[in-house]
Design a protein around this motif. Structure first.
Motif, PDB file in Angstrom:
ATOM      1  N   UNK A 152       0.770  -1.571  -0.692  1.00 47.21           N
ATOM      2  CA  UNK A 152      -0.343   0.216  -0.006  1.00 47.21           C
ATOM      3  C   UNK A 152       0.902   1.500  -0.141  1.00 47.21           C
ATOM      4  N   UNK A 153       1.724   0.761   0.702  1.00 49.12           N
ATOM      5  CA  UNK A 153       2.549   2.543   1.201  1.00 49.12           C
ATOM      6  C   UNK A 153       3.154   2.337  -0.065  1.00 49.12           C
ATOM      7  N   UNK A 154       4.071   1.430  -0.638  1.00 52.63           N
ATOM      8  CA  UNK A 154       5.191   1.383  -1.852  1.00 52.63           C
ATOM      9  C   UNK A 154       3.971   2.137  -3.385  1.00 52.63           C
ATOM     10  N   UNK A 155       2.930   1.974  -2.896  1.00 57.88           N
ATOM     11  CA  UNK A 155       2.179   1.893  -4.354  1.00 57.88           C
ATOM     12  C   UNK A 155       2.132   3.271  -4.710  1.00 57.88           C
ATOM     13  N   UNK A 156       1.744   4.113  -3.318  1.00 56.50           N
ATOM     14  CA  UNK A 156       1.178   6.065  -2.661  1.00 56.50           C
ATOM     15  C   UNK A 156       2.326   6.226  -3.153  1.00 56.50           C
ATOM     16  N   UNK A 175      -4.970   4.487   6.620  1.00 57.70           N
ATOM     17  CA  UNK A 175      -5.665   3.052   7.724  1.00 57.70           C
ATOM     18  C   UNK A 175      -4.668   2.102   7.808  1.00 57.70           C
ATOM     19  N   UNK A 176      -3.235   2.719   6.366  1.00 58.60           N
ATOM     20  CA  UNK A 176      -2.281   0.267   6.589  1.00 58.60           C
ATOM     21  C   UNK A 176      -0.849   1.474   7.047  1.00 58.60           C
ATOM     22  N   UNK A 178       1.869   2.838   9.842  1.00 54.26           N
ATOM     23  CA  UNK A 178       2.462   2.651  11.167  1.00 54.26           C
ATOM     24  C   UNK A 178       2.902   4.021  11.828  1.00 54.26           C
ATOM     25  N   UNK A 179       3.141   4.244  12.763  1.00 50.87           N
ATOM     26  CA  UNK A 179       3.121   5.774  13.051  1.00 50.87           C
ATOM     27  C   UNK A 179       4.539   6.565  12.016  1.00 50.87           C
ATOM     28  N   UNK A 180       5.218   5.536  12.354  1.00 56.34           N
ATOM     29  CA  UNK A 180       7.000   6.504  11.361  1.00 56.34           C
ATOM     30  C   UNK A 180       6.100   7.297   9.738  1.00 56.34           C
ATOM     31  N   UNK A 181       5.709   6.233   9.232  1.00 53.08           N
ATOM     32  CA  UNK A 181       5.187   6.817   7.871  1.00 53.08           C
ATOM     33  C   UNK A 181       3.569   6.763   8.185  1.00 53.08           C
ATOM     34  N   UNK A 182       3.300   6.965   9.115  1.00 48.98           N
ATOM     35  CA  UNK A 182       1.622   7.955   8.980  1.00 48.98           C
ATOM     36  C   UNK A 182       2.060   9.025   9.058  1.00 48.98           C
ATOM     37  N   UNK A 183       2.950   9.401  10.176  1.00 45.51           N
ATOM     38  CA  UNK A 183       3.833  11.399  10.131  1.00 45.51           C
ATOM     39  C   UNK A 183       4.321  11.917   9.060  1.00 45.51           C
ATOM     40  N   UNK A 184       4.907  10.924   7.899  1.00 50.08           N
ATOM     41  CA  UNK A 184       5.922  11.229   6.755  1.00 50.08           C
ATOM     42  C   UNK A 184       4.015  11.238   5.798  1.00 50.08           C
ATOM     43  N   UNK A 205      -7.059  10.743  12.654  1.00 44.35           N
ATOM     44  CA  UNK A 205      -7.497  10.320  13.892  1.00 44.35           C
ATOM     45  C   UNK A 205      -6.814   9.014  14.028  1.00 44.35           C
ATOM     46  N   UNK A 206      -7.311   7.803  13.491  1.00 40.22           N
ATOM     47  CA  UNK A 206      -7.418   6.678  13.863  1.00 40.22           C
ATOM     48  C   UNK A 206      -5.960   6.317  13.382  1.00 40.22           C
ATOM     49  N   UNK A 207      -5.223   6.901  12.768  1.00 38.08           N
ATOM     50  CA  UNK A 207      -4.164   5.905  12.481  1.00 38.08           C
ATOM     51  C   UNK A 207      -3.268   6.621  13.678  1.00 38.08           C
TER      52      UNK A 207
END
Ligand code: ZN
Ligand code: ZN
Length: 742
Positions: A152-156, A175-176, A178-184, A205-207
């Protein structure tokens, strides 16, 4: 900045509304003029009504390959997750040489992604000569929904080179994350002003909540200019997930005051947050009544999930069991395995027999228990005195195909250990293919309970997953139960040095216990003063117990005072203190403590023991008042005592009350429930029986009973197993597995 933002938003609005980019358009206009268009229209109508099968039948009957028809039908298949039907459509398309265009391919990707066939979706995506925003978003969403965070992250990330993401792509990737990628992603959201989309902000918020950063989630919540009900629910769920029950309740009352309204998800989060750790139980119960009331008024109580959540909350908060049962019966017309599991969970600890009864009823109702049901039933088995029920449930777990479930295996390890069958705990542990930290912790705890510290420490060397704080509590408990001072100290140091796990109260309590029991009282006391947090009643009672064992009345006085201050309703401090005073001959002080205890309305918990003979559980109270065969039991006990005295048994009358004669003291000792239970077993099974005698007890075994059991195991040539409130004692050939450390 303001202008920039506006421009971006405007541009993306344009792109989103541009029909070329939209990709998914549901209402066809061009089809009307084509042949068979009336029937094709009918296909759309059937799809819109949700009659997918009829729509498909009609479509195949008229047999006009048509992009819009394929798209609409694929959308229907995706919505209902009808994989076979969708595949058949795809085949139909290929068989009729209908080359899918961008629009139809997007629908195909969406369909395969929704149904979890992500590799097929990816293949289609990779083969596309042109892709648009919709193609990317469909696949990203698929990866997110089917738990493939890496892809998911790679395709994004690839997408960013070609397109600005849509709010849906943002929400999916968040939605998929973790916090480190989420912050990016969060940074990108801010750069592109997508934080103004409620949809994206909710995902943020959910992340953050999922990563247990409820503070970050709260900042986003507060800065939002418009919020939807989902926003509120996400924040409530976030607080609940992070264990901030009080904040969750506050937010809910604000929601209520602001007239936001609520739905089922709201209720479920708020009710679950009532049981957050550290919440006031009394207040929690009151809130539970209020929420129950609100749920009744608004009709949500008739929804089985809400009723079940209430049931679990009531039981966890120590509420009335009949209240739980009433809630359960109220939902009788829509009961499912979830509500049954709820009522079983609510009984598991306080009324384990009833939990097992309900479990068998569930089978009668024709429902199949799931792994949560089993987990609750196993918990009930752990509270009972016998292993038979545990192994019966274990058999059903295997039969139902849940043998591989690690959570259940972990629960079984605990249950078997609690029932005294440590070898079964070992077997269950050995059969787990990939034990997680909880599995390891469970087996360490099982060993600790049975005083098998050496086994625990040996197994620890083989542990191949990261240990956590609970691992070290288990290991330290094992060391304390076996009196292993050096090993315990080593573990305590290793925890910080090798694993960077800093000791909490539990670890200190174990360490105080280890040092204290071994007679290193000054070291134990020094450790208490070195603690970075306030010592609690558990720590002081550990020191007090050690003082009693090593006859250290001065220090005992300090520990006893602290204990009574911190936990005035706990009888332990008073009882130990009065025992210490009596054994030192300070009868005046002992009497004073007992008076104080009465003044504080503290009552010593009455000693109870249970044994099982031929599937029937017998309960013995101190003094035997409750048992119909009291006379016969006392006579048997008297014979037993006589024989044991010949073997060298001397009743330990030191710590008994002072104001009665020596003979009377002995009599009081002989009333202890575990002795009565033993006499009863001997009476009923005869002396030639070889089976292990299992006695379960609610409070700690006293020194005298411990001596008594040791000699009795030798006299009867039988293993005697006593589970007291703290641990197991395996008595065999005149010795106990605890090596007199308990
Ligand atoms: Zn006793
Ligand atoms: Zn023992």
């Amino acid at each position: 900045m303001g202008m920039e933002r506006w421009k971006w938003r405007w541009r993306w609005k344009w792109i989103w509304e541009n029909p070329f980019y939209r990709g998914f358009c549901t209402i066809p206009n061009s089809s009307i003029s084509q042949p068979g268009s009336v029937q094709v229209q009918h296909v759309y109508t059937l799809c819109a009504r949700g009659q997918l099968q009829e729509a498909l039948t009609l479509f195949y009957a008229i047999n006009i390959p048509h992009s819009q028809a394929y798209a609409t039908l694929l959308q229907g298949c995706a919505r209902h997750r009808c994989l076979d039907q969708g595949r058949a459509l795809h085949h139909h398309m290929l068989a009729h040489n209908h080359e899918p265009d961008l629009f139809v391919t997007n629908h195909l990707i969406n369909f395969y992604a929704k149904c979890g066939c992500l590799d097929v979706a990816r293949q289609l995506f990779d083969q596309m000569p042109h892709r648009n925003l919709v193609s990317w978003t469909a696949l990203i969403t698929g990866y997110s929904q089917h738990d493939r965070p890496e892809d998911c992250f790679q395709l994004f990330s690839y997408m960013l080179a070609h397109h600005r993401p849509t709010e849906f792509a943002f929400a999916s990737v968040l939605g998929s994350c973790d916090c480190i990628r989420g912050r990016q992603v969060h940074a990108l959201v801010l750069k592109t002003s997508f934080d103004a989309y409620v949809y994206v902000a909710n995902a943020l918020i959910t992340m953050y909540s999922k990563s247990l950063y409820s503070d970050d989630a709260w900042v986003i919540f507060q800065t939002m200019s418009t919020r939807s009900l989902i926003t509120w629910n996400s924040m409530l769920a976030g607080f609940q997930l992070c264990g901030h029950g009080a904040q969750s309740l506050d937010l809910f009352s604000r929601m209520h005051c602001d007239g936001i309204g609520f739905d089922r998800a709201t209720f479920l989060s708020v009710i679950s947050s009532l049981c957050s750790e550290g919440n006031d139980v009394v207040l929690g119960l009151e809130h539970c009544y209020q929420l129950h009331c609100l749920a009744s008024k608004t009709g949500f109580v008739s929804q089985v999930e809400v009723a079940t959540a209430l049931m679990i909350a009531y039981s966890k908060l120590g509420g009335d069991a009949s209240e739980c049962y009433r809630l359960f019966t109220e939902t009788s017309d829509c009961q499912d395995v979830v509500s049954w599991t709820g009522i079983i969970t609510s009984c598991a600890e306080q009324k384990p027999e009833q939990a097992l009864l309900l479990f068998s009823q569930l089978r009668w109702e024709g429902l199949n228990p799931d792994c949560y049901t089993f987990s609750a039933v196993i918990k009930a088995c752990a509270c009972l005195a016998t292993e038979q029920l545990g192994s019966a449930v274990h058999a059903q777990v295997v039969k139902a195909g849940f043998e591989e479930d690690t959570v259940l295996a972990n629960a079984l390890i605990h249950a078997y250990a609690r029932c005294g069958s440590i070898c079964w705990s070992e077997q269950v542990f050995n059969r787990i293919e990939f034990p997680d930290t909880v599995s390891w912790n469970s087996i360490f705890k099982a060993y600790a309970l049975h005083g098998k510290a050496v086994e625990a420490l040996q197994l620890f060397e083989q542990m191949n997953v990261q240990p956590d704080a609970a691992t070290f509590v288990a290991l330290l408990t094992a060391c304390s139960h076996a009196g292993l001072v050096d090993e315990g100290t080593k573990i305590f140091d290793m925890m910080v040095q090798n694993y960077r796990i800093y000791p909490q109260r539990d670890h200190f309590a174990c360490m105080v216990d280890i040092l204290g029991r071994a007679g290193h009282l000054l070291e134990a006391e020094a450790l208490i003063y070195r603690m970075p947090m306030e010592p609690d009643s558990v720590i002081w009672s550990a020191l007090l117990g050690a003082c009693r064992k090593h006859r250290e009345p001065k220090m005992a006085e300090l520990a006893g005072r602290k204990l009574m201050e911190l936990d005035p309703k706990n009888s332990l401090g008073y009882v130990l203190m009065s025992n210490i005073y009596s054994s030192e001959g300070c009868f005046h002080n002992a009497a004073f403590i007992r008076k104080e205890m009465k003044g504080c309305r503290v009552r010593k918990e009455p000693g109870l023991s249970w044994i099982e003979i031929e599937n029937q559980v017998h309960e013995f109270a101190c003094g035997g008042q409750r048992h119909p065969q009291r006379e016969a039991i006392c006579a048997e006990l008297e014979v037993l005592v006589g024989q044991l005295k010949e073997m060298g048994y001397v009743p330990e009358t030191n710590s008994a009350l002072h104001d009665i004669g020596e003979e009377h003291k002995e009599e009081l000792l002989f009333c202890h429930s575990e002795k009565l239970a033993l006499a009863f077993v001997v009476m009923n099974s005869g002396r030639s029986d070889w089976k292990t005698i299992r006695i379960m007890k609610n409070i700690r075994i006293c020194l005298d009973c411990h001596n008594f059991m040791k000699l009795a195991s030798d006299l009867l040539q039988r293993e005697i197993l006593v589970r007291d409130s703290n641990r197991f004692h395996h008595f065999r050939d005149g010795l106990c597995s605890c090596s007199d450390y308990w």
